[in-house]
Design an enzyme around this catalytic site. Structure first.
Site, PDB file in Angstrom:
ATOM      1  N   ASP A  83       0.527  19.850 -20.326  1.00 22.14           N
ATOM      2  CA  ASP A  83       0.180  19.022 -21.477  1.00 22.14           C
ATOM      3  C   ASP A  83       1.388  18.145 -21.810  1.00 22.14           C
ATOM      4  O   ASP A  83       2.411  18.207 -21.137  1.00 22.14           O
ATOM      5  CB  ASP A  83      -0.272  19.874 -22.667  1.00 22.14           C
ATOM      6  N   SER A  84       1.258  17.329 -22.844  1.00 23.07           N
ATOM      7  CA  SER A  84       2.330  16.383 -23.159  1.00 23.07           C
ATOM      8  C   SER A  84       3.632  17.098 -23.512  1.00 23.07           C
ATOM      9  O   SER A  84       4.717  16.626 -23.160  1.00 23.07           O
ATOM     10  CB  SER A  84       1.909  15.440 -24.280  1.00 23.07           C
TER      11      SER A  84
END
Length: 82
Positions: free
Chosen positions: A36-37
């Site tokens: 994920d980010s």
């Protein structure tokens, strides 16, 4: 590119909890490893420390594959050497 790619591969594998043998240049960080980010930010922060480089948010946003990481670090090392 010396042994930089092995170091990058280790950082990615460790952060994402995958086997180093699964970290291939064409591997996609999000699609293949579920990054994920926050994971991407943490990977780049670790690479910044390890290689003493600075990565902008725009550059970080462009990373999709392991090869993108290899290329970015190589580019930074070449451009930031005194």
């Amino acid at each position: 590119m010396e042994n930089y790619n092995e170091t990058i591969k280790k950082v990615i594998a460790q952060k994402l909890g995958v086997d180093e043998s699964d970290v291939l240049p064409q591997s996609e960080l999000v699609a293949d490893f579920g990054a994920d980010s926050l994971d991407l930010v943490e990977i780049m922060m670790k690479l910044e420390v390890v290689f003493d480089i600075k990565v902008s948010d725009d550059e970080m946003d462009s990373l999709r594959t392991v090869q993108d990481c290899y290329d970015l670090v190589e580019q930074k090392l070449k451009s930031e050497k005194p």
